[in-house]
Design a protein around this motif. Structure first.
Motif, PDB file in Angstrom:
ATOM      1  N   HIS A   1     -59.008 -50.787 -20.887  1.00 26.59           N
ATOM      2  CA  HIS A   1     -59.893 -51.955 -20.950  1.00 26.59           C
ATOM      3  C   HIS A   1     -59.323 -53.117 -21.746  1.00 26.59           C
ATOM      4  O   HIS A   1     -59.978 -54.143 -21.890  1.00 26.59           O
TER       5      HIS A   1
ATOM      6  N   THR B   1     -67.604 -52.249 -26.369  1.00 28.80           N
ATOM      7  CA  THR B   1     -67.750 -50.821 -26.657  1.00 28.80           C
ATOM      8  C   THR B   1     -66.705 -50.000 -25.894  1.00 28.80           C
ATOM      9  O   THR B   1     -66.125 -49.059 -26.443  1.00 28.80           O
ATOM     10  N   LEU B   2     -66.432 -50.375 -24.654  1.00 28.94           N
ATOM     11  CA  LEU B   2     -65.418 -49.644 -23.874  1.00 28.94           C
ATOM     12  C   LEU B   2     -64.037 -49.787 -24.515  1.00 28.94           C
ATOM     13  O   LEU B   2     -63.250 -48.833 -24.549  1.00 28.94           O
TER      14      LEU B   2
ATOM     15  N   CYS C   1     -63.452 -50.228 -27.719  1.00 28.40           N
ATOM     16  CA  CYS C   1     -63.482 -49.351 -28.903  1.00 28.40           C
ATOM     17  C   CYS C   1     -63.225 -47.903 -28.499  1.00 28.40           C
ATOM     18  O   CYS C   1     -62.484 -47.175 -29.160  1.00 28.40           O
ATOM     19  N   GLN C   2     -63.854 -47.490 -27.384  1.00 26.16           N
ATOM     20  CA  GLN C   2     -63.703 -46.090 -26.936  1.00 26.16           C
ATOM     21  C   GLN C   2     -62.272 -45.779 -26.506  1.00 26.16           C
ATOM     22  O   GLN C   2     -61.773 -44.685 -26.742  1.00 26.16           O
ATOM     23  N   ASP C   3     -61.592 -46.770 -25.886  1.00 24.40           N
ATOM     24  CA  ASP C   3     -60.170 -46.586 -25.525  1.00 24.40           C
ATOM     25  C   ASP C   3     -59.352 -46.214 -26.759  1.00 24.40           C
ATOM     26  O   ASP C   3     -58.532 -45.295 -26.737  1.00 24.40           O
TER      27      ASP C   3
ATOM     28  N   ALA D   1     -60.459 -45.033 -29.686  1.00 17.80           N
ATOM     29  CA  ALA D   1     -60.892 -43.760 -30.277  1.00 17.80           C
ATOM     30  C   ALA D   1     -60.239 -42.591 -29.555  1.00 17.80           C
ATOM     31  O   ALA D   1     -59.824 -41.603 -30.175  1.00 17.80           O
ATOM     32  N   LYS D   2     -60.120 -42.721 -28.240  1.00 18.67           N
ATOM     33  CA  LYS D   2     -59.519 -41.648 -27.456  1.00 18.67           C
ATOM     34  C   LYS D   2     -58.045 -41.451 -27.844  1.00 18.67           C
ATOM     35  O   LYS D   2     -57.585 -40.322 -28.037  1.00 18.67           O
TER      36      LYS D   2
ATOM     37  N   GLN E   1     -57.433 -39.638 -31.111  1.00 18.60           N
ATOM     38  CA  GLN E   1     -57.641 -38.186 -31.165  1.00 18.60           C
ATOM     39  C   GLN E   1     -56.294 -37.470 -31.245  1.00 18.60           C
ATOM     40  O   GLN E   1     -56.189 -36.375 -31.793  1.00 18.60           O
TER      41      GLN E   1
ATOM     42  N   ALA F   1     -62.376 -53.893 -32.141  1.00 24.28           N
ATOM     43  CA  ALA F   1     -62.655 -52.510 -32.543  1.00 24.28           C
ATOM     44  C   ALA F   1     -62.694 -52.348 -34.063  1.00 24.28           C
ATOM     45  O   ALA F   1     -62.881 -51.233 -34.557  1.00 24.28           O
TER      46      ALA F   1
END
Ligand code: GLN
Length: 446
Positions: A274, A356-357, A359-361, A363-364, A367, A407
């Motif tokens: 994203h 938000t998408l 931010c999620q990229d 976070a993934k 990991q 993010a």
């Protein structure tokens, strides 16, 4: 401090980095520190520092490089200024920037054009161009800037120095003239990674006057700085080395990857799918927040008031029309439009969802990885005047720095070589509050 002012006088005609010098008070503070004696473990004591002109300084002109605040003398100090004083650092003056920090080349300043420290026909980057040029030219060892979408990292890259945008909430924004409150962060510019960690030590921490500051404990950022990158897992987003990034920049980043591998890090390609929406999302969110934050400049409470006005309406309209420059007006209009009843869902709300998408990229990726690596800017510094009439091209240049702000992550630019005599910046991005990892990797690399 005396030597610093002598150096500034010699170099200012070349770089034009300062808007206001604080000579008398700085020398006075230096004498006081001499008289008090220096605390033996305070390595910052007595060191001169320059301050971006959107950070308010008590009784010292603070303009945000806008005609709106041309003669504004704040009655209080920003939290970071109080912290620098507690560390016995000496404020030598206020540095040029894009008006209200809106821009990427320092050319939207209402007052002067700052030059790149390596080539005076090139831009210093922005919006903290003065802060970067002052450090790179050797006027000061350190400065503070602010970063909303890249304004610390990109000028650091263009001038071949170290620039850190800390985690959102790490440093108080109290007394930072607000541009986009959910994105703005103050951070240091220095010549070396370790110096940068020392200045961040001094300015970080929770502040009752900024509710968005974090209660996370502030570590000593120099701790473990020399531990190296052996075993560190570094991700390189393929989008950060794609189309639009110049070949010379790509080559320097590939060299940097090889260096990190030689130092024992494991480097792998990942995707931040994203990130391509980052620029669009940013210019909606940042402009919306700016349109609201800049309402306070109404010709009554602060700064410029147009002469010859007859009605209240005219005070507002004429003061704002005459006090703000074109880029600021463009952002206010874009932001007001995005927040309007008929367009809110399609623009502001949609942008917040895509944020938000993004931010999620990140976070993934975190990991499995400790750090993300890529270029800071798609090209080296360009010519003064070259892009100023083309806002969209100018906006697109922020593509590599903006996702970090969206993010709330810490990001740092460090020098990674030269092309055609101009510096190239390497960007490292860490998970929230992992500035120590950035400094450790930067220290190993430099
Ligand atoms: N260049 C971006 C803008 O114009 C970022 C500016 C900043 O980080 N203050 O908004």
């Amino acid at each position: 401090t005396k030597a610093t002012f002598a150096g500034i006088k010699e170099k200012e005609p070349v770089v034009d980095a300062f808007l206001t010098l604080n000579e008398e008070k700085a020398l006075q503070t230096a004498r006081e520190i001499d008289a008090q004696g220096i605390d033996a473990d305070n390595v910052l004591a007595g060191i001169p520092i320059g301050i971006k002109d959107n950070i308010v300084t008590k009784d010292l002109r603070t303009t945000a490089a806008s005609k709106m605040l041309e003669n504004f003398e704040p009655i209080y100090d920003a939290t970071v200024m109080e912290k620098l004083q507690a560390a016995q650092m000496i404020n030598v003056g206020k540095l040029n920037m894009d008006e209200f920090a809106m821009g990427s080349s320092t050319e939207t300043s209402a007052f002067k054009k700052t030059k790149n420290a390596w080539d005076q026909t090139k831009v210093p980057g922005g919006s903290s161009g003065g802060s970067a040029a002052a450090v790179a030219s050797g006027e000061v060892l350190a400065s503070l800037g602010s970063d909303t979408g890249g304004s610390i990292r990109q000028p650091a890259a263009f001038n071949g120095i170290v620039g850190m945008k800390p985690t959102y909430g790490r440093v108080s924004r109290y007394g930072l003239i607000a541009f986009a409150s959910s994105l703005d962060q103050i951070g240091p510019f220095t010549r070396t990674v370790k110096d940068n960690a020392l200045v961040l030590n001094a300015i970080s921490g929770q502040d009752a006057r900024d509710f968005t500051t974090s209660a996370q404990p502030v570590p000593d950022f120099t701790q473990g700085i020399a531990d190296g990158v052996k075993g560190m897992k570094i991700a390189v987003p393929k989008e950060y080395l794609g189309e639009g990034v110049a070949e010379d920049v790509k080559a320097a980043i590939k060299n940097a990857i090889t260096t990190f591998e030689t130092l024992g890090a494991k480097v792998e390609e990942v995707s931040l799918p994203h990130s391509k929406y980052g620029v669009g999302v940013y210019y909606i969110i940042a402009s919306s927040e700016a349109s609201s934050n800049l309402e306070r400049f109404d010709g009554i409470r602060y700064g410029y008031r147009a002469p010859d006005v007859k009605t209240l309406e005219e005070v507002y309209v004429k003061s704002r029309s005459q006090g703000f420059g074109d880029e600021v007006k463009r952002r206010i209009m874009l932001g007001t439009f995005s927040l309007s009843a008929g367009t809110y869902d399609a623009f502001f709300k949609k942008a917040a969802q895509v944020r938000t998408l993004i931010c999620q990229d990140f976070a993934k990726v975190y990991q499995d990885y400790d750090l993300i690596l890529g270029p800071t800017a798609p090209t080296v510094a360009y010519g003064l005047g070259e892009k100023i009439d083309d806002p969209v091209t100018m906006y697109m240049n922020d593509i590599l720095t903006i996702p970090t702000n969206l993010a709330g992550l810490p990001g740092m630019s460090i020098p990674a070589g030269f092309s055609q005599g101009l510096p190239i910046g390497l960007q490292l991005i860490a998970p929230q509050f992992a500035e120590q990892t950035l400094y450790r990797a930067g220290y190993a690399f430099e």
